[in-house]
Design a protein around this motif. Sequence first.
Motif, PDB file in Angstrom:
ATOM      1  N   VAL A   1       4.775  80.074 -48.081  1.00 47.54           N
ATOM      2  CA  VAL A   1       5.225  78.704 -47.673  1.00 47.54           C
ATOM      3  C   VAL A   1       5.868  77.978 -49.156  1.00 47.54           C
ATOM      4  O   VAL A   1       7.129  77.443 -48.751  1.00 47.54           O
ATOM      5  CB  VAL A   1       4.084  77.474 -47.326  1.00 47.54           C
ATOM      6  CG1 VAL A   1       4.971  76.493 -46.980  1.00 47.54           C
ATOM      7  CG2 VAL A   1       3.640  78.408 -45.728  1.00 47.54           C
ATOM      8  N   LEU A   2       5.305  78.138 -50.027  1.00 50.20           N
ATOM      9  CA  LEU A   2       5.733  77.451 -51.136  1.00 50.20           C
ATOM     10  C   LEU A   2       7.181  77.921 -51.859  1.00 50.20           C
ATOM     11  O   LEU A   2       8.186  77.497 -52.023  1.00 50.20           O
ATOM     12  CB  LEU A   2       4.922  77.418 -52.655  1.00 50.20           C
ATOM     13  CG  LEU A   2       5.146  76.736 -53.916  1.00 50.20           C
ATOM     14  CD1 LEU A   2       5.587  75.327 -53.358  1.00 50.20           C
ATOM     15  CD2 LEU A   2       4.035  76.771 -54.636  1.00 50.20           C
TER      16      LEU A   2
ATOM     17  N   SER B   1      11.619  73.283 -40.285  1.00 53.68           N
ATOM     18  CA  SER B   1      11.838  74.054 -39.091  1.00 53.68           C
ATOM     19  C   SER B   1      11.970  75.542 -39.239  1.00 53.68           C
ATOM     20  O   SER B   1      11.151  76.510 -38.678  1.00 53.68           O
ATOM     21  CB  SER B   1      13.005  73.527 -38.367  1.00 53.68           C
ATOM     22  OG  SER B   1      12.800  72.272 -38.174  1.00 53.68           O
ATOM     23  N   GLN B   2      12.678  75.942 -40.421  1.00 53.69           N
ATOM     24  CA  GLN B   2      12.891  77.251 -40.741  1.00 53.69           C
ATOM     25  C   GLN B   2      11.249  77.924 -41.043  1.00 53.69           C
ATOM     26  O   GLN B   2      11.084  78.979 -40.784  1.00 53.69           O
ATOM     27  CB  GLN B   2      13.749  77.474 -41.614  1.00 53.69           C
ATOM     28  CG  GLN B   2      15.403  77.365 -41.495  1.00 53.69           C
ATOM     29  CD  GLN B   2      16.149  77.623 -42.557  1.00 53.69           C
ATOM     30  OE1 GLN B   2      15.926  76.904 -43.432  1.00 53.69           O
ATOM     31  NE2 GLN B   2      17.167  78.217 -42.087  1.00 53.69           N
ATOM     32  N   ILE B   3      10.633  77.073 -41.904  1.00 49.74           N
ATOM     33  CA  ILE B   3       9.298  77.623 -42.237  1.00 49.74           C
ATOM     34  C   ILE B   3       8.508  77.876 -41.107  1.00 49.74           C
ATOM     35  O   ILE B   3       7.575  78.692 -41.094  1.00 49.74           O
ATOM     36  CB  ILE B   3       8.531  76.632 -43.418  1.00 49.74           C
ATOM     37  CG1 ILE B   3       9.481  76.677 -44.523  1.00 49.74           C
ATOM     38  CG2 ILE B   3       7.245  76.888 -43.679  1.00 49.74           C
ATOM     39  CD1 ILE B   3       9.173  75.618 -45.747  1.00 49.74           C
TER      40      ILE B   3
ATOM     41  N   TYR C   1       5.270  71.483 -42.782  1.00 49.57           N
ATOM     42  CA  TYR C   1       5.438  70.215 -43.676  1.00 49.57           C
ATOM     43  C   TYR C   1       4.710  69.720 -44.818  1.00 49.57           C
ATOM     44  O   TYR C   1       5.127  68.713 -45.160  1.00 49.57           O
ATOM     45  CB  TYR C   1       5.698  68.993 -42.514  1.00 49.57           C
ATOM     46  CG  TYR C   1       4.258  68.567 -41.755  1.00 49.57           C
ATOM     47  CD1 TYR C   1       3.355  67.860 -42.439  1.00 49.57           C
ATOM     48  CD2 TYR C   1       4.127  69.302 -40.549  1.00 49.57           C
ATOM     49  CE1 TYR C   1       2.193  67.744 -41.857  1.00 49.57           C
ATOM     50  CE2 TYR C   1       2.781  69.131 -39.823  1.00 49.57           C
ATOM     51  CZ  TYR C   1       1.807  68.218 -40.542  1.00 49.57           C
ATOM     52  OH  TYR C   1       0.544  67.871 -39.941  1.00 49.57           O
ATOM     53  N   VAL C   2       3.714  70.485 -45.035  1.00 53.29           N
ATOM     54  CA  VAL C   2       2.872  69.955 -46.027  1.00 53.29           C
ATOM     55  C   VAL C   2       3.512  69.525 -47.493  1.00 53.29           C
ATOM     56  O   VAL C   2       3.173  68.480 -47.970  1.00 53.29           O
ATOM     57  CB  VAL C   2       1.750  71.053 -46.278  1.00 53.29           C
ATOM     58  CG1 VAL C   2       2.152  72.132 -46.873  1.00 53.29           C
ATOM     59  CG2 VAL C   2       0.490  70.028 -47.300  1.00 53.29           C
TER      60      VAL C   2
ATOM     61  N   ILE D   1       4.642  73.738 -33.813  1.00 58.10           N
ATOM     62  CA  ILE D   1       4.203  72.233 -33.406  1.00 58.10           C
ATOM     63  C   ILE D   1       4.505  71.307 -34.795  1.00 58.10           C
ATOM     64  O   ILE D   1       5.005  70.533 -34.596  1.00 58.10           O
ATOM     65  CB  ILE D   1       2.555  72.187 -32.970  1.00 58.10           C
ATOM     66  CG1 ILE D   1       2.304  72.681 -31.826  1.00 58.10           C
ATOM     67  CG2 ILE D   1       2.287  70.594 -33.189  1.00 58.10           C
ATOM     68  CD1 ILE D   1       0.934  72.588 -31.268  1.00 58.10           C
ATOM     69  N   GLY D   2       3.931  71.996 -35.906  1.00 57.00           N
ATOM     70  CA  GLY D   2       4.239  71.361 -36.979  1.00 57.00           C
ATOM     71  C   GLY D   2       5.616  71.093 -37.530  1.00 57.00           C
ATOM     72  O   GLY D   2       6.238  70.116 -38.004  1.00 57.00           O
TER      73      GLY D   2
END
Length: 498
Positions: A305-306, A322-324, A63-64, A189-190
């Motif tokens: 992630v990006l 969520s998919q990440i 989520y960052v 968790i994230g």
Amino acid sequence: MPPANDTTNYDETCPLLRTSNPHTTEAQIAEKPKPTPLPKGQLAALCVVRLVDPIAFTQVFPYVNEFMSDLHLTDDPSKIGFYSGLVESIFAISQLCSIYHWAKISDVIGRRPVIFLGIIGLTMSTLMFGLSKSLASVLLVRCLGGLFSGNIAVIHSVLGEITDSTNQMVALPIYGLTWPLGSIIGPLIGGTFSHPASKYPKILGYQFLKNYPYFLPCFIASVIAIIGVFLGFLFLEETLPSKRICKKSGSSTASTNGECAIIAPALPDKPFGVSKLLSIPIISALALSGFTLSYLATSFDVVFVLFCYSPIESGGLAFSASQIGYSLATAGAIAAAIQLCIMSYLLRTFESAKLYNFCMALWPYTFLVLPILNLIARAGSDETTGELGTATIAFLWVGIAFVLMLTKVASLAYSISMILTKENAPNAASLGQSNGIVQFAMCFARSFAPFLVSSLFAISVEYNLLGGYLWVAIMVTVSFLGTTMSRKIEQHSAKTIG
């Protein structure tokens, strides 16, 4: 270790643990050494403590970018990576400033107090991260988290002190499971608990969680950290030789198999200074290659992630948080399987330096696969709605699993680096500082890699450099340069053995 009254001069060509003495017969040399019993309780406690760091660190990843977007720092989605990279870089810069100092302090006051102080500080900074509402506060708490995370070299030193060359092939894969396991739990968790009020309005639709949509994953990670501190305090024993206390006699002791053996009065080994350690070719080679390894691994984690977050037309996959989270959890599962199933076999079968070199040679291909995934997404997206077909999604997840498998095999170099550092430390007293130097080099690369690679990604997309893939060309080039540096370790290791 050599006895205190041994006046022989020892340098970097001498192994840390002596395997024979001058009176050893040829039959004894030919006989395979009996494995030292593994201190299972100590290893289990160390793994629990080690698990805290990856959970607290990786739960931020899903989520960052969304967090930075919610702060309304820019209206251009392609520039979000600049700020998320800055958040990760400030953590690593702070860790860089503290890592060697923690290692040096632990060589004086002991391992336990340094480890627990670091985890408690990381717990508090993680909790404050979830309460942050501005970029300044985010950077401040990430800075604090990095300062307290500098105890990683100390934790590695504990592993080196509770094992030896006869049982480390069993202990290291078990210890190595902690990071992939944490990298499964953290992203789940994230990804699952960010924005809980909107995802689960009937259960978690509280106003507080609406105001602080990223507090819950940070709170859960902090609770796990507190549990880790409690269990570690109960079961983790001091391992620094000068601080060990025999429970039976109350005297300082030395032991590798859990038995109390009273140390005869003797002068302890003196730790080498930084300049002297760096003058040892194999230590300096490990530090230099560790720098490259950390830069490549950190860059991949950030850019992956990006890449997943970015729109398909911008060279990404347009994944949700969520998919990440699921993809990162998949990466952790792959890493855990590798550590559990093949790591021990690899260590028994291949020489550590050669295995390290092989792992480093995989990095160029990890970056080359990513643009192929984007091409698959482009080809399989609906021209009207932009949605992906079922077959395309299946191909993407297979491709993601493949590239993540490559990265996790390449990342085995981290574990092998620990073995090489322990084997080539000049004496037991210098083990903490030797680990500190190597970890310092790794953290130095980690301090600017997120900012650099995320900025490179944004510039490549914004100006359509090499079709938006300039970042791929540069990372592949750096990866090939890294393989040349890793060969120096094999060369110096061969000289040491010879």
